[in-house]
Motif scaffolding. Structure first.
Motif, PDB file in Angstrom:
ATOM      1  N   ALA A 125       0.819  -1.138  -0.045  1.00  0.00           N
ATOM      2  CA  ALA A 125      -0.025   0.092  -0.030  1.00  0.00           C
ATOM      3  C   ALA A 125       0.849   1.259  -0.047  1.00  0.00           C
ATOM      4  CB  ALA A 125      -0.746  -0.019   1.385  1.00  0.00           C
ATOM      5  N   TYR A 126       1.946   1.248   0.791  1.00  0.00           N
ATOM      6  CA  TYR A 126       2.804   2.491   0.606  1.00  0.00           C
ATOM      7  C   TYR A 126       3.582   2.784  -0.606  1.00  0.00           C
ATOM      8  CZ  TYR A 126       6.794  -0.828   1.319  1.00  0.00           C
ATOM      9  OH  TYR A 126       7.564  -1.878   1.114  1.00  0.00           O
ATOM     10  N   VAL A 127       3.500   1.855  -1.543  1.00  0.00           N
ATOM     11  CA  VAL A 127       4.020   1.874  -2.969  1.00  0.00           C
ATOM     12  C   VAL A 127       2.538   2.433  -3.865  1.00  0.00           C
ATOM     13  CG1 VAL A 127       5.308   1.197  -4.919  1.00  0.00           C
ATOM     14  CG2 VAL A 127       6.109   0.695  -2.641  1.00  0.00           C
ATOM     15  N   ARG A 128       1.560   1.496  -3.750  1.00  0.00           N
ATOM     16  CA  ARG A 128       0.313   1.751  -4.596  1.00  0.00           C
ATOM     17  C   ARG A 128      -0.300   3.372  -4.508  1.00  0.00           C
ATOM     18  NH1 ARG A 128      -1.269  -2.810  -2.960  1.00  0.00           N
ATOM     19  NH2 ARG A 128      -2.841  -2.222  -1.338  1.00  0.00           N
ATOM     20  N   VAL A 129      -0.546   3.482  -3.310  1.00  0.00           N
ATOM     21  CA  VAL A 129      -1.069   5.008  -2.807  1.00  0.00           C
ATOM     22  C   VAL A 129      -0.485   6.009  -3.720  1.00  0.00           C
ATOM     23  CG1 VAL A 129      -1.982   6.410  -1.293  1.00  0.00           C
ATOM     24  CG2 VAL A 129      -2.473   4.173  -1.134  1.00  0.00           C
ATOM     25  N   PRO A 130       0.878   6.226  -3.236  1.00  0.00           N
ATOM     26  CA  PRO A 130       1.684   7.405  -3.908  1.00  0.00           C
ATOM     27  C   PRO A 130       1.730   7.211  -5.318  1.00  0.00           C
ATOM     28  CG  PRO A 130       2.893   6.583  -1.922  1.00  0.00           C
ATOM     29  CD  PRO A 130       1.995   5.591  -2.220  1.00  0.00           C
ATOM     30  N   ALA A 131       1.850   6.085  -5.779  1.00  0.00           N
ATOM     31  CA  ALA A 131       2.044   5.743  -7.126  1.00  0.00           C
ATOM     32  C   ALA A 131       0.762   6.392  -8.079  1.00  0.00           C
ATOM     33  CB  ALA A 131       2.175   4.288  -7.751  1.00  0.00           C
ATOM     34  N   ILE A 132      -0.206   5.664  -7.640  1.00  0.00           N
ATOM     35  CA  ILE A 132      -1.738   6.191  -8.091  1.00  0.00           C
ATOM     36  C   ILE A 132      -1.900   7.701  -8.147  1.00  0.00           C
ATOM     37  CG2 ILE A 132      -4.339   6.070  -8.002  1.00  0.00           C
ATOM     38  CD1 ILE A 132      -3.939   2.996  -6.929  1.00  0.00           C
TER      39      ILE A 132
ATOM     40  N   GLY B 153      -0.277  14.287 -12.275  1.00  0.00           N
ATOM     41  CA  GLY B 153       0.712  14.179 -13.634  1.00  0.00           C
ATOM     42  C   GLY B 153      -0.527  14.414 -14.890  1.00  0.00           C
ATOM     43  N   ALA B 154      -1.307  13.579 -14.832  1.00  0.00           N
ATOM     44  CA  ALA B 154      -2.279  13.842 -15.854  1.00  0.00           C
ATOM     45  C   ALA B 154      -2.958  15.148 -15.650  1.00  0.00           C
ATOM     46  CB  ALA B 154      -3.393  12.524 -15.756  1.00  0.00           C
ATOM     47  N   MET B 155      -3.452  15.574 -14.594  1.00  0.00           N
ATOM     48  CA  MET B 155      -4.013  16.833 -14.474  1.00  0.00           C
ATOM     49  C   MET B 155      -3.211  17.927 -14.577  1.00  0.00           C
ATOM     50  SD  MET B 155      -6.505  16.393 -10.968  1.00  0.00           S
ATOM     51  CE  MET B 155      -7.556  17.636 -11.207  1.00  0.00           C
ATOM     52  N   GLU B 156      -1.973  17.961 -14.349  1.00  0.00           N
ATOM     53  CA  GLU B 156      -1.075  18.851 -14.845  1.00  0.00           C
ATOM     54  C   GLU B 156      -0.684  18.970 -16.197  1.00  0.00           C
ATOM     55  OE1 GLU B 156       0.633  21.290 -13.256  1.00  0.00           O
ATOM     56  OE2 GLU B 156      -0.406  20.964 -11.300  1.00  0.00           O
ATOM     57  N   TYR B 157      -0.882  17.640 -17.215  1.00  0.00           N
ATOM     58  CA  TYR B 157      -0.553  17.656 -18.408  1.00  0.00           C
ATOM     59  C   TYR B 157      -1.799  18.272 -19.103  1.00  0.00           C
ATOM     60  CZ  TYR B 157       0.100  15.603 -23.041  1.00  0.00           C
ATOM     61  OH  TYR B 157       0.159  15.375 -24.309  1.00  0.00           O
ATOM     62  N   PHE B 158      -2.970  17.972 -18.720  1.00  0.00           N
ATOM     63  CA  PHE B 158      -4.271  17.956 -19.596  1.00  0.00           C
ATOM     64  C   PHE B 158      -4.862  19.629 -19.041  1.00  0.00           C
ATOM     65  CE2 PHE B 158      -4.237  13.153 -20.039  1.00  0.00           C
ATOM     66  CZ  PHE B 158      -4.326  13.323 -21.227  1.00  0.00           C
ATOM     67  N   ILE B 159      -4.469  19.861 -17.989  1.00  0.00           N
ATOM     68  CA  ILE B 159      -4.992  21.217 -17.680  1.00  0.00           C
ATOM     69  C   ILE B 159      -4.141  22.313 -18.127  1.00  0.00           C
ATOM     70  CG2 ILE B 159      -5.986  22.855 -15.760  1.00  0.00           C
ATOM     71  CD1 ILE B 159      -6.667  20.285 -14.302  1.00  0.00           C
ATOM     72  N   ASP B 160      -4.810  23.275 -18.813  1.00  0.00           N
ATOM     73  CA  ASP B 160      -3.691  24.368 -19.405  1.00  0.00           C
ATOM     74  C   ASP B 160      -3.893  25.516 -18.372  1.00  0.00           C
ATOM     75  OD1 ASP B 160      -2.365  26.239 -20.803  1.00  0.00           O
ATOM     76  OD2 ASP B 160      -4.078  26.652 -22.422  1.00  0.00           O
ATOM     77  N   SER B 161      -2.842  25.475 -17.923  1.00  0.00           N
ATOM     78  CA  SER B 161      -2.496  26.620 -16.701  1.00  0.00           C
ATOM     79  C   SER B 161      -1.436  27.451 -16.893  1.00  0.00           C
ATOM     80  CB  SER B 161      -2.232  25.761 -15.311  1.00  0.00           C
ATOM     81  OG  SER B 161      -1.150  25.268 -15.390  1.00  0.00           O
TER      82      SER B 161
END
Length: 300
Positions: free
Chosen positions: A7-14, A20-28
């Motif tokens: 879990a300590y790997v899975r939670v941070p990874a997700i 990263g997806a939000m930073e990529y797709f949201i034009d800021s």
């Protein structure tokens, strides 16, 4: 119960994948999305809280389920949980399909009649992954040869040249229709009444003080006659209004006050006043201006 990914790997990874997806797709722009848009930061906090809550819930369910098992089932589950990753059944099955290795007990069936200083050669089959990769390379080579060597397809250098040429065309077309990117090279004469009315309003506000409301000239020259100091075409007038007149004694530059579309409108309005014969006009300044392009067309 043992998990493949803790879990300590899975939670941070997700979490960081979603971040990263939000930073990529949201034009800021030049700022991070979670800084520019507080709702993004709020969503990320909520999502992280939800991930942790789900992990806690799953762990609680596993614990309760484990307590409900019989003693034999618990022992069997513990044995399965203690099996290492490489010793698991699914991993062994996958590796067998990828490599087609023979058990060490069958080594005698694979021996060849080759013996070099006690080193014996085995006749192992090539791994399937290697064979399929080799076949794929052959197919790729055939397609590549037909596409580029036989049919003369564009290589990377030619594709780049074509894309750059098309980009220049696209930029030029965009410049023609983008009002705020217009300059004296791309400006065109406006003749629609609505455009001329817009130009008249701009002229009355900014130009009438020096050129008079009827453009007959006062401090500035007469704008209705054939004489022009810096040229009397739409491109010339656009340039003069944008950058100003002669140094030290000409009109100021209006590019900091008026937008290119507004300069186009007022320049077109000024040209519409040609030959309007205002009362008591100022004496002509400059030279009689002749449109070279019109003369060339007439000569043909």
């Amino acid at each position: 119960m043992k998990k493949l990914i803790p879990a300590y790997v899975r939670v941070p990874a997700i979490f960081f994948i979603i971040f990263g997806a939000m930073e990529y797709f949201i034009d800021s722009g030049d700022r991070a999305a979670f800084i520019k848009y507080p709702m993004v930061l709020l969503f990320l906090f909520f999502f992280l809280f939800l991930l942790i809550a789900i992990e806690i819930t799953i762990k609680a369910i596993d614990s309760i389920t484990f307590q409900m098992l019989t003693k034999e089932q618990k022992l069997k589950l513990e044995e399965e949980s203690n099996v290492s990753f490489k010793d698991s059944e699914w991993y062994q099955t996958l590796m067998q399909k990828l490599t087609k290795t023979e058990p060490i007990e069958n080594e005698g069936n694979l021996l060849l009649n080759h013996d070099y200083d006690g080193i014996r050669e085995l006749d192992n089959n090539l791994p399937p992954w290697w064979v399929y990769l080799f076949y794929g390379c052959i197919v790729f080579a055939l397609v590549y040869m037909v596409r580029f060597e036989i049919m003369g397809g564009d290589d990377q250098e030619m594709e780049l040249k074509k894309e750059l040429a098309q980009a220049k065309i696209d930029v030029a077309e965009y410049m023609k229709t983008a009002p705020d990117l217009m300059d004296e090279k791309t400006v065109t004469l406006l003749t629609e009444p609505v455009d001329l009315e817009t130009g008249k309003a701009i002229y009355t506000t900014n130009c009438a003080a020096c050129h008079r409301a009827d453009a007959g000239g006062q401090i500035g020259p007469n704008l209705t006659d054939e004489n022009w100091i810096l040229g009397g075409g739409i491109k010339d007038i656009f340039h003069t209004i944008t950058n100003g007149g002669r140094d030290g004694k000409g009109m100021i530059a209006w590019k900091g006050t008026l937008k290119p579309k507004e300069i186009q409108a007022v320049a077109s309005y000024i040209l519409s006043l040609k030959g309007s014969n205002p009362a008591d006009p100022k004496a002509p300044d400059g030279e009689v201006w002749v449109d070279d392009a019109a003369v060339a067309v007439t000569a043909k």
